[in-house]
Scaffold this motif. Sequence first.
Motif, PDB file in Angstrom:
ATOM      1  N   SER A   7       3.305   5.867   8.849  1.00 33.38           N
ATOM      2  CA  SER A   7       3.344   5.896  10.306  1.00 33.38           C
ATOM      3  C   SER A   7       2.866   4.565  10.876  1.00 33.38           C
ATOM      4  O   SER A   7       3.465   4.014  11.804  1.00 33.38           O
ATOM      5  CB  SER A   7       2.458   7.044  10.812  1.00 33.38           C
ATOM      6  OG  SER A   7       2.362   6.999  12.209  1.00 33.38           O
ATOM      7  N   GLU A   8       1.795   4.046  10.281  1.00 37.67           N
ATOM      8  CA  GLU A   8       1.228   2.758  10.705  1.00 37.67           C
ATOM      9  C   GLU A   8       2.252   1.638  10.495  1.00 37.67           C
ATOM     10  O   GLU A   8       2.461   0.797  11.367  1.00 37.67           O
ATOM     11  CB  GLU A   8      -0.024   2.478   9.856  1.00 37.67           C
ATOM     12  CG  GLU A   8      -0.979   1.469  10.455  1.00 37.67           C
ATOM     13  CD  GLU A   8      -2.234   1.297   9.608  1.00 37.67           C
ATOM     14  OE1 GLU A   8      -2.732   0.159   9.566  1.00 37.67           O
ATOM     15  OE2 GLU A   8      -2.698   2.283   8.993  1.00 37.67           O
TER      16      GLU A   8
ATOM     17  N   HIS B 139      -2.594  10.537   3.234  1.00 40.59           N
ATOM     18  CA  HIS B 139      -2.887   9.100   3.347  1.00 40.59           C
ATOM     19  C   HIS B 139      -1.575   8.314   3.421  1.00 40.59           C
ATOM     20  O   HIS B 139      -1.455   7.374   4.214  1.00 40.59           O
ATOM     21  CB  HIS B 139      -3.720   8.651   2.145  1.00 40.59           C
ATOM     22  CG  HIS B 139      -4.340   7.306   2.313  1.00 40.59           C
ATOM     23  ND1 HIS B 139      -4.968   6.893   3.478  1.00 40.59           N
ATOM     24  CD2 HIS B 139      -4.425   6.239   1.467  1.00 40.59           C
ATOM     25  CE1 HIS B 139      -5.408   5.658   3.339  1.00 40.59           C
ATOM     26  NE2 HIS B 139      -5.086   5.231   2.125  1.00 40.59           N
ATOM     27  N   LEU B 140      -0.600   8.718   2.595  1.00 39.63           N
ATOM     28  CA  LEU B 140       0.713   8.061   2.585  1.00 39.63           C
ATOM     29  C   LEU B 140       1.397   8.205   3.942  1.00 39.63           C
ATOM     30  O   LEU B 140       1.935   7.230   4.483  1.00 39.63           O
ATOM     31  CB  LEU B 140       1.591   8.648   1.481  1.00 39.63           C
ATOM     32  CG  LEU B 140       3.060   8.190   1.442  1.00 39.63           C
ATOM     33  CD1 LEU B 140       3.175   6.692   1.245  1.00 39.63           C
ATOM     34  CD2 LEU B 140       3.817   8.927   0.322  1.00 39.63           C
TER      35      LEU B 140
ATOM     36  N   VAL C  99       1.833   9.403  -5.631  1.00 40.63           N
ATOM     37  CA  VAL C  99       2.294  10.757  -5.285  1.00 40.63           C
ATOM     38  C   VAL C  99       3.333  11.238  -6.301  1.00 40.63           C
ATOM     39  O   VAL C  99       3.285  12.382  -6.771  1.00 40.63           O
ATOM     40  CB  VAL C  99       2.873  10.791  -3.845  1.00 40.63           C
ATOM     41  CG1 VAL C  99       3.666  12.071  -3.599  1.00 40.63           C
ATOM     42  CG2 VAL C  99       1.744  10.677  -2.824  1.00 40.63           C
ATOM     43  N   ALA C 100       4.257  10.356  -6.657  1.00 36.33           N
ATOM     44  CA  ALA C 100       5.280  10.704  -7.652  1.00 36.33           C
ATOM     45  C   ALA C 100       4.627  11.033  -9.002  1.00 36.33           C
ATOM     46  O   ALA C 100       5.018  11.997  -9.682  1.00 36.33           O
ATOM     47  CB  ALA C 100       6.277   9.553  -7.810  1.00 36.33           C
TER      48      ALA C 100
ATOM     49  N   GLU D 193       0.839  -1.209   0.000  1.00 36.72           N
ATOM     50  CA  GLU D 193       0.000   0.000   0.000  1.00 36.72           C
ATOM     51  C   GLU D 193       0.866   1.247   0.000  1.00 36.72           C
ATOM     52  O   GLU D 193       0.612   2.204  -0.740  1.00 36.72           O
ATOM     53  CB  GLU D 193      -0.927   0.009   1.217  1.00 36.72           C
ATOM     54  CG  GLU D 193      -2.129  -0.911   1.099  1.00 36.72           C
ATOM     55  CD  GLU D 193      -3.045  -0.816   2.315  1.00 36.72           C
ATOM     56  OE1 GLU D 193      -3.435   0.305   2.673  1.00 36.72           O
ATOM     57  OE2 GLU D 193      -3.337  -1.864   2.918  1.00 36.72           O
ATOM     58  N   VAL D 194       1.898   1.243   0.862  1.00 41.28           N
ATOM     59  CA  VAL D 194       2.819   2.387   0.945  1.00 41.28           C
ATOM     60  C   VAL D 194       3.517   2.591  -0.393  1.00 41.28           C
ATOM     61  O   VAL D 194       3.624   3.720  -0.894  1.00 41.28           O
ATOM     62  CB  VAL D 194       3.848   2.173   2.088  1.00 41.28           C
ATOM     63  CG1 VAL D 194       4.991   3.187   1.984  1.00 41.28           C
ATOM     64  CG2 VAL D 194       3.176   2.293   3.452  1.00 41.28           C
ATOM     65  N   GLU D 195       3.962   1.496  -0.994  1.00 38.42           N
ATOM     66  CA  GLU D 195       4.661   1.577  -2.290  1.00 38.42           C
ATOM     67  C   GLU D 195       3.741   2.142  -3.373  1.00 38.42           C
ATOM     68  O   GLU D 195       4.145   3.013  -4.153  1.00 38.42           O
ATOM     69  CB  GLU D 195       5.134   0.170  -2.686  1.00 38.42           C
ATOM     70  CG  GLU D 195       6.142   0.167  -3.820  1.00 38.42           C
ATOM     71  CD  GLU D 195       6.648  -1.231  -4.153  1.00 38.42           C
ATOM     72  OE1 GLU D 195       6.816  -1.513  -5.345  1.00 38.42           O
ATOM     73  OE2 GLU D 195       6.844  -2.041  -3.217  1.00 38.42           O
TER      74      GLU D 195
END
Length: 259
Positions: free
Chosen positions: A152-153, A146-147, A47-48, A39-41
């Motif tokens: 953080s999570e 959201h990222l 975003v990029a 999900e982070v990736e």
Amino acid sequence: MAKKTDVTVEEKLRALYDLQLIDSRVDEIRNVRGELPLEVEDLEDEVAGLNTRLEKLDADLEVIDQDINTKKNLIEDAKASIKKYTEQQKNVRNNREFNALSKEVEFQELEIELAEKQIKEYKAQIEQKKEVIEQTRERLEERKNHLNHKKSELNEILSETEKEEKALIEKSKEFEKQIEERLVKAYKRIRSNVKNGLAVVPIERGASGGSFFTIPPQVQMEIAGRRKIITDEHSGRILVDEDLAKEEKEKMNEFFSSF
């Protein structure tokens, strides 16, 4: 420590079951993380992509501004030409010269009209792109937030489990060294072929752990004898007796609780 060739079958079974308990614990830790790293990736990629889109939109605005300035300069040049041709008309010697200059004036007026129309279109494009930029910036801000939340999570989970996972992986390698290579390969092959990653299971209520297939009493006695490595004919899993499993679980739970 005894050489691998001197290790008894019981010791191999204990080492295999310990290896299974450790690897299952690592699986649990990774399941807690779940899809978070992916999900982070994905969010980082999004975003990029939004940043790249904004850069392109800003570059497009600069090009349109340059085009507008070019058209404004063209209009000024055309006005200057009209003024020049109008002055020249005052000094013509015949109608042919006058008409030729009139055509030049008309052409410059058409150039001005076309340039003004194009400027109007460019300005409409600017407004449209500014609207898209605003929407993209809002989307970018929302995705960034959201990222950050997901990072953080993930970091929180990693900080809680990273040390334990690293130690478990090292311990897993230690146990692998105590077991002959062919058994380790068999263990890994079985693990990769079953959904829950359980390659070594105890007998529970007369059946192999996690299945409903009953183990014949004679085979159960052989397993309890711990004199040879026996696999379940249905699942291919390596089988250990309930007492051995209980002893190793208690031992490994002490190790797990140290984290």
